[in-house]
Design an enzyme around this catalytic site. Structure first.
Site, mmCIF file in Angstrom:
data_model
loop_
_atom_site.group_PDB
_atom_site.id
_atom_site.type_symbol
_atom_site.label_atom_id
_atom_site.label_comp_id
_atom_site.label_asym_id
_atom_site.label_seq_id
_atom_site.Cartn_x
_atom_site.Cartn_y
_atom_site.Cartn_z
ATOM 1 N N SER A 189 0.791 -1.224 0.000
ATOM 2 C CA SER A 189 0.000 0.000 0.000
ATOM 3 C C SER A 189 0.828 1.281 0.000
ATOM 4 O O SER A 189 0.374 2.299 -0.493
ATOM 5 C CB SER A 189 -0.950 0.002 1.196
ATOM 6 O OG SER A 189 -0.238 -0.178 2.398
ATOM 7 N N HIS A 217 -5.298 -3.562 -2.891
ATOM 8 C CA HIS A 217 -4.997 -2.625 -3.983
ATOM 9 C C HIS A 217 -4.923 -3.296 -5.349
ATOM 10 O O HIS A 217 -4.689 -2.630 -6.353
ATOM 11 C CB HIS A 217 -3.681 -1.892 -3.702
ATOM 12 C CG HIS A 217 -3.727 -1.078 -2.456
ATOM 13 N ND1 HIS A 217 -4.245 0.206 -2.417
ATOM 14 C CD2 HIS A 217 -3.363 -1.367 -1.188
ATOM 15 C CE1 HIS A 217 -4.175 0.664 -1.192
ATOM 16 N NE2 HIS A 217 -3.641 -0.273 -0.419
ATOM 17 N N LYS A 249 -11.824 0.463 -2.070
ATOM 18 C CA LYS A 249 -10.821 1.045 -2.964
ATOM 19 C C LYS A 249 -11.315 1.016 -4.418
ATOM 20 O O LYS A 249 -12.176 1.799 -4.761
ATOM 21 C CB LYS A 249 -9.482 0.358 -2.721
ATOM 22 C CG LYS A 249 -8.957 0.831 -1.356
ATOM 23 C CD LYS A 249 -7.788 0.118 -0.787
ATOM 24 C CE LYS A 249 -7.474 0.760 0.577
ATOM 25 N NZ LYS A 249 -6.702 -0.105 1.457
HETATM 26 C C1 LIG Z 1 -6.828 -0.278 2.895
HETATM 27 C C2 LIG Z 1 -6.244 -1.566 3.267
HETATM 28 C C3 LIG Z 1 -6.866 -2.395 4.181
HETATM 29 C C4 LIG Z 1 -8.077 -1.957 4.969
HETATM 30 O O1 LIG Z 1 -9.231 -2.036 4.215
HETATM 31 P P1 LIG Z 1 -10.494 -1.218 4.727
HETATM 32 O O2 LIG Z 1 -11.642 -1.806 4.001
HETATM 33 O O3 LIG Z 1 -10.215 0.201 4.369
HETATM 34 O O4 LIG Z 1 -10.579 -1.410 6.207
HETATM 35 C C5 LIG Z 1 -6.334 -3.634 4.423
HETATM 36 N N1 LIG Z 1 -5.207 -4.026 3.801
HETATM 37 C C6 LIG Z 1 -4.566 -3.249 2.928
HETATM 38 C C7 LIG Z 1 -3.334 -3.750 2.274
HETATM 39 C C8 LIG Z 1 -5.054 -1.980 2.651
HETATM 40 O O5 LIG Z 1 -4.403 -1.191 1.818
#
Ligand SMILES: *Cc1c(COP(=O)(O)O)cnc(C)c1O
Length: 398
Positions: A189, A217, A249
């Site tokens: 991320s 992602h 996302k």
């Molecule tokens: C954003 C993210 C999460 C968390 O997901 P949410 O639905 O926003 O709680 C978990 N793992 C990774 C790698 C992320 O980038």
């Protein structure tokens, strides 16, 4: 008497909080939220000034898509807003079930479990598959939710250097007889690079460890029809038995999921505390995520445009002498190093109309503060050129 008075207690806490705040200030690590207004994928308003957003995870530009908005409204008319309970009580609705089935088909897994967030999905998986006597092996750059999940699990946490497969192999060789989980982000991320999933899968199989990939992602963005990094690497459900992803996302929605075998999902439903003891996602959001899934599957043009933008951005940075991290994902970080300098650069870009958030410790390692630039299918190439020109101007590359 004084020591027990409520005033004295508040004073003590205030003093402690002030000290912590002063500490953050000194290291340029204080954080503030900004209020963002708008229903366009990248053109937003903040403090009444128009900005181009280069810090969102709405990679496909779906968060404001009319199909998603309409599904949300229609479903709210039908089902109301709150789900009213946790999934095991009375919060599990038809829309949740349909979304789970459609996601399972999309990801080519037997079953999917909807969770209220990716953070909770990672807690669910880790804490219900590993406990005392087990080992969790993680890449050093795993997302905070995976680290927290491992801590909460009571298993031994063993972290290896970023994408260092020799180190992973050593950790696997020395793991004891309990369950061994190998856990990684699919796409990292804060760095934007992709995990060497094929090698990780082969090593995990060889050592009878279970590979858990958090593809927050990657899903929607990479792989055939947006099936993500695991599908892009051609890996089966045997090789990657546990796959987690978020709907917040590329899906432009909210919520998350775990995909795997029927036995795995049944186990989570019964044992995952972060699934059991939290209110189920609003059904209208599930309806909206179903609309998002259709756009993810059908709109190859969004991924094609995003890929073209990534190439354009990297080419433009190179021509201007700007160093980016090695990444072919929409996450294109530029490491600056010092937190104060990174903040100043972000403030300069904001004055020029570009919102790029400075990422600082503890989100990234000390001394690697960075501009984390994220691209979206909602961007146009000339907007990327404008941002690159502004960065070049600020950093003496113009
Ligand atoms: C954003 C993210 C999460 C968390 O997901 P949410 O639905 O926003 O709680 C978990 N793992 C990774 C790698 C992320 O980038």
């Amino acid at each position: 008497m004084m020591a027990d008075s409520p005033d004295h207690q508040t004073g003590l806490m205030d003093r402690w909080l002030d000290a912590r705040a002063a500490d953050r200030q000194k290291q340029h690590l204080e954080r503030h939220r900004r209020v963002v207004i708008g229903n366009h994928p990248v053109e937003i308003l903040s403090n009444e000034s128009p900005l181009l957003n280069f810090s969102s995870n709405d990679y496909l530009g779906l968060a404001s898509h009319p199909d998603l908005v309409r599904s949300l409204k229609d479903a709210a008319d039908c089902h109301g807003v709150g789900s009213g309970a946790s999934a095991l009580v009375t919060g599990y609705r038809r829309e949740h079930q349909l979304l789970e089935q459609e996601l399972a088909e999309f990801l080519q897994r037997e079953k999917v479990l909807l969770c209220s967030s990716g953070y909770l999905a990672n807690l669910a998986v880790t804490t219900s598959l590993a406990g005392k006597g087990d080992v969790i092996i993680q890449d050093k750059l795993c997302h905070a939710s995976l680290i927290d999940a491992a801590r909460l699990s009571d298993a031994e946490l063993s972290r290896y250097g970023h994408v260092d497969m020799a180190a992973l192999k050593r950790r696997l060789a020395s793991a004891n007889q309990g369950n061994t989980l190998v856990v990684s982000d699919g796409v990292f991320s804060m760095d934007g690079d992709t995990a060497p999933l094929k090698e990780m899968a082969a090593l995990s199989m060889e050592h009878k460890a279970w590979l858990v990939v958090d593809d927050a992602h990657g899903i929607g963005v990479s792989g055939p029809r947006g099936r993500g990094s695991v599908a892009a690497a051609g890996l089966s459900s045997e090789e990657v038995p546990v796959l987690t992803g978020t709907l917040g996302k590329a899906f432009g929605c909210f919520g998350a999921f775990v995909a795997g075998s029927e036995k795995l999902i049944d186990h989570l439903v019964n044992e995952a505390r972060s699934y059991i003891y939290t209110t189920a996602m609003p059904p209208a959001l599930a309806a909206s995520a179903r609309a998002a899934l259709r756009r993810v599957i059908e709109d190859d043009w969004r991924r094609d445009h995003l890929k073209a933008l990534i190439r354009h951005f990297r080419g433009g940075a190179k021509r201007r002498g700007l160093a980016l991290m090695a990444s072919d994902s929409p996450i294109q970080p530029m490491v600056i190093g010092d937190s104060r300098v990174t903040l100043e650069l972000a403030a300069f870009l904001q004055q020029k109309g570009y919102l790029v958030v400075a990422m600082r410790p503890p989100t990234v390692r000390k001394g690697t503060s960075r501009l984390r630039i994220t691209l979206s299918a909602g961007h146009r190439a000339e907007q990327l050129d404008g941002l690159l020109d502004a960065i070049a101007l600020a950093t003496g590359h113009a």
